[in-house]
Scaffold this active site. Structure first.
Site, PDB file in Angstrom:
ATOM      1  N   HIS A 185       0.779  -1.181  -0.082  1.00 55.42           N
ATOM      2  CA  HIS A 185       0.040  -0.142  -0.008  1.00 55.42           C
ATOM      3  C   HIS A 185       0.844   1.233  -0.057  1.00 55.42           C
ATOM      4  CE1 HIS A 185      -2.659   3.151   1.811  1.00 55.42           C
ATOM      5  NE2 HIS A 185      -3.761   2.466   1.262  1.00 55.42           N
ATOM      6  N   ASP A 205       0.849   4.057   1.552  1.00 58.01           N
ATOM      7  CA  ASP A 205       1.204   4.625   2.630  1.00 58.01           C
ATOM      8  C   ASP A 205       2.187   3.659   3.438  1.00 58.01           C
ATOM      9  OD1 ASP A 205      -0.425   7.178   2.272  1.00 58.01           O
ATOM     10  OD2 ASP A 205      -2.096   6.125   3.218  1.00 58.01           O
ATOM     11  N   LYS A 206       2.014   2.407   3.550  1.00 62.08           N
ATOM     12  CA  LYS A 206       3.021   1.682   3.927  1.00 62.08           C
ATOM     13  C   LYS A 206       4.176   1.389   3.257  1.00 62.08           C
ATOM     14  CE  LYS A 206       1.384   0.534   7.607  1.00 62.08           C
ATOM     15  NZ  LYS A 206       2.142   1.148   8.756  1.00 62.08           N
ATOM     16  N   GLU A 222      10.679  11.278   7.099  1.00 60.12           N
ATOM     17  CA  GLU A 222       9.463  11.314   6.246  1.00 60.12           C
ATOM     18  C   GLU A 222       9.502  11.065   4.772  1.00 60.12           C
ATOM     19  OE1 GLU A 222       7.090  11.819   8.336  1.00 60.12           O
ATOM     20  OE2 GLU A 222       7.882  12.795  10.100  1.00 60.12           O
ATOM     21  N   GLU A 262      14.655  15.490   9.302  1.00 58.50           N
ATOM     22  CA  GLU A 262      15.725  15.882  10.018  1.00 58.50           C
ATOM     23  C   GLU A 262      16.518  14.752  10.801  1.00 58.50           C
ATOM     24  OE1 GLU A 262      13.066  18.489   9.334  1.00 58.50           O
ATOM     25  OE2 GLU A 262      12.594  17.209  11.179  1.00 58.50           O
ATOM     26  N   LYS A 282      -5.634  -4.398   0.452  1.00 60.03           N
ATOM     27  CA  LYS A 282      -6.459  -3.845   1.773  1.00 60.03           C
ATOM     28  C   LYS A 282      -7.203  -4.916   2.236  1.00 60.03           C
ATOM     29  CE  LYS A 282      -6.946   1.147   1.359  1.00 60.03           C
ATOM     30  NZ  LYS A 282      -7.854   2.239   1.403  1.00 60.03           N
ATOM     31  N   PHE A 312      -8.656  -4.053 -10.002  1.00 60.18           N
ATOM     32  CA  PHE A 312      -7.825  -3.458  -9.301  1.00 60.18           C
ATOM     33  C   PHE A 312      -6.546  -3.817  -9.913  1.00 60.18           C
ATOM     34  CE2 PHE A 312      -6.063  -2.655  -4.683  1.00 60.18           C
ATOM     35  CZ  PHE A 312      -5.298  -1.504  -4.966  1.00 60.18           C
ATOM     36  N   ASP A 327      -2.195   5.863  -6.319  1.00 62.40           N
ATOM     37  CA  ASP A 327      -2.363   6.990  -5.271  1.00 62.40           C
ATOM     38  C   ASP A 327      -1.031   7.145  -4.596  1.00 62.40           C
ATOM     39  OD1 ASP A 327      -4.119   8.290  -3.569  1.00 62.40           O
ATOM     40  OD2 ASP A 327      -5.302   6.499  -2.860  1.00 62.40           O
ATOM     41  N   ALA A 328      -0.904   8.453  -4.227  1.00 62.27           N
ATOM     42  CA  ALA A 328       0.089   8.970  -3.535  1.00 62.27           C
ATOM     43  C   ALA A 328       0.411   8.285  -2.002  1.00 62.27           C
ATOM     44  CB  ALA A 328       0.208  10.536  -3.417  1.00 62.27           C
ATOM     45  N   ARG A 335       0.305   8.000   7.885  1.00 68.68           N
ATOM     46  CA  ARG A 335      -1.124   8.233   7.461  1.00 68.68           C
ATOM     47  C   ARG A 335      -1.693   6.675   7.964  1.00 68.68           C
ATOM     48  NH1 ARG A 335      -1.717  11.416   2.146  1.00 68.68           N
ATOM     49  NH2 ARG A 335      -1.339   9.285   0.902  1.00 68.68           N
ATOM     50  N   LYS A 336      -1.235   5.915   8.459  1.00 69.63           N
ATOM     51  CA  LYS A 336      -2.121   4.675   8.611  1.00 69.63           C
ATOM     52  C   LYS A 336      -1.873   4.287  10.309  1.00 69.63           C
ATOM     53  CE  LYS A 336      -4.195   3.352   5.092  1.00 69.63           C
ATOM     54  NZ  LYS A 336      -4.120   4.957   4.591  1.00 69.63           N
ATOM     55  N   LYS A 390      10.552   7.564  13.132  1.00 70.37           N
ATOM     56  CA  LYS A 390      11.074   8.308  14.555  1.00 70.37           C
ATOM     57  C   LYS A 390      11.970   7.651  15.364  1.00 70.37           C
ATOM     58  CE  LYS A 390       6.831  11.048  14.481  1.00 70.37           C
ATOM     59  NZ  LYS A 390       5.492  11.474  15.310  1.00 70.37           N
ATOM     60  N   LYS A 414      11.695  10.117  20.473  1.00 70.41           N
ATOM     61  CA  LYS A 414      10.127  10.823  20.369  1.00 70.41           C
ATOM     62  C   LYS A 414       9.326   9.804  20.958  1.00 70.41           C
ATOM     63  CE  LYS A 414      12.703  12.709  16.748  1.00 70.41           C
ATOM     64  NZ  LYS A 414      14.071  12.564  16.713  1.00 70.41           N
ATOM     65  N   ASP A 470       6.095   9.906  21.052  1.00 64.31           N
ATOM     66  CA  ASP A 470       5.115   9.244  20.057  1.00 64.31           C
ATOM     67  C   ASP A 470       4.986   8.029  19.959  1.00 64.31           C
ATOM     68  OD1 ASP A 470       3.476  11.756  19.854  1.00 64.31           O
ATOM     69  OD2 ASP A 470       4.560  12.428  17.857  1.00 64.31           O
TER      70      ASP A 470
END
Length: 423
Positions: free
Chosen positions: A17, A19-20, A45, A58, A179, A254, A262-263, A268-269, A289, A293, A295
């Site tokens: 995918h 995003d993955k 990123e 960074e 998916k 598909f 798709d970008a 984003r997941k 990260k 961090k 998060d």
């Protein structure tokens, strides 16, 4: 007593995918730096689209990493190479880099981590602050043997199997993007049956010379039912039944997928990465990260807390929230919610957590060895969790999944639960 029924749905995505792809690239970059410099500060990123990968962020480290090579290797391992890559090829795509050093203002709160070598003392841990402010949630429940909600665990298992049959050649016409979505019917807050299974998978435009799309989709439906869905549910106690609904490639076709279709973007997941929407989320993504961090590291620690609380029999489900301020070591708050299933009150459990789990960032990093990657998974520690979930992974030896506090929690609460239940 009335019966409560409701449906709950979670989704997952394959490693192909868009995003993955980005999450895996970002975490592979993180692995590459930490393998050489355990104190590296990394915030990588990634964005992908047709024929293009952009890596920004960074990074401060005392080593050199050929980032472009890491990017290409990661894409090729996923399966985007050659004529069937679907418009995105790891060998030929453009790779653009825009990397700066970590802000000195952000670094100031945690720079002492660079000064200390070996095991940290308690005072040293207290001087190393969080890399940012934020709130993190951890969750566990007794619905599955992995102490995860059933819908997200089944959704993950489906896309893992989808990738497995693509890579091992059982279903060679599959392409990397895909998916899953699973709807579970609950009765009195317990999983009762599988209501709906949805799988969308990228595929070749023709299968064994067959070009008629109706016949292609029938073949995919039958193959996925036998090779993916039926195989996955052998490992779960809650099964589909005669009324379970199946939607396989419900859009009808598909072929165009991945970054051509798709970008993609790192982070984003975040719901796929955690509990499938079953528990709350603080909003911070994980991939790319380094563990300073919170998060990332504190979300792992909160999962560790919740899982041990449930495994110790102190609650049927448990959600833990922690809050941090940048540059400050100790959490601003610790909150526990068991939705009335706790053998102690939520406030008593919160006190128990504060006493028996060290949630200072440096302690989390040290206790989980989150920077000591050279001996772990051959430098692929973070890459390995970048797809198919960061939590509840029985296929990986993840430190935040260990039940190493269960005996301690049972011992300190022995004799207390009965009185607590009568309050």
């Amino acid at each position: 007593m009335s019966t409560s029924r409701y449906l709950f749905t979670s989704e997952s995505v394959t490693e192909g995918h868009p995003d993955k792809i980005c999450d895996q690239i970002s975490d592979s970059i993180l692995d590459a730096f930490l393998t050489q410099d355990p104190k590296a500060r990394v915030a990588a990123e990634t964005s992908v689209t047709t024929g293009l990968v952009l890596v920004s962020g960074e990074i401060t480290a005392n080593c050199y990493v050929d980032i472009a090579s890491v990017v290409r290797r990661t894409i090729e391992e996923i399966g985007y190479t050659g004529e069937n890559a679907g418009g995105f090829d790891g060998r030929t795509c453009a790779v653009l880099l825009s990397i700066d050093e970590q802000s000195v203002d952000i670094a100031g709160g945690v720079d002492q981590a660079h000064e200390v070598r070996g095991k940290l003392s308690d005072d040293e841990i207290d001087q190393i602050g969080a890399g940012d402010q934020g709130i993190m949630f951890g969750f566990a429940c007794n619905e599955t043997k992995d102490f995860m909600p059933l819908p997200i665990q089944v959704a993950h298992a489906l896309v893992r199997r989808l990738t497995e049959v693509r890579k091992n050649g059982k279903l060679p016409y599959l392409r990397p993007d895909g998916k899953s979505q699973v709807t579970v019917e609950y009765v009195n807050d317990k999983p009762h049956r599988i209501d709906t299974v949805v799988i969308s998978t990228q595929h070749d435009p023709a299968i064994n010379g067959e070009t008629d799309n109706t016949k292609i989709q029938k073949r995919i439906h039958d193959d996925l039912k036998q090779q993916v869905i039926d195989e996955v549910f052998k490992n779960f106690d809650v099964k589909p039944d005669a009324n379970t609904k199946y939607f396989i490639n419900p859009s009808g076709r598909f072929v165009i997928g991945g970054p051509q279709g798709d970008a993609g973007l790192t982070g984003r997941k975040i719901i796929v990465d955690t509990y499938g929407g079953y528990a709350r989320h603080g909003g911070g993504a994980f991939s790319g990260k380094d563990p300073t961090k919170v998060d990332r590291s504190a979300a792992y620690a909160a999962r560790h807390v919740a899982k041990n609380v449930v495994a110790a029999g102190l609650a049927d489900k448990c959600e833990v929230q922690v809050g941090y301020a940048i540059g400050v070591a100790r959490p601003m708050s610790i909150n526990v919610n068991t939705w009335g299933t706790g053998k102690l009150s939520d406030s008593e459990l919160a006190e128990l957590v504060e006493k028996h789990f060290d949630l200072r960032p440096a302690a989390i990093i040290q206790n989980f060895d989150l920077q000591g990657l050279p001996g772990k998974n051959k430098g692929r520690f973070y890459h390995n969790v970048a797809a198919y979930g960061h939590l509840g992974r029985p296929d990986l030896d993840l430190p935040w999944e260990r039940l190493d506090k269960v005996d301690e929690l049972r011992k300190v609460t022995a004799g207390k639960t009965a009185s607590a239940l009568t309050v």
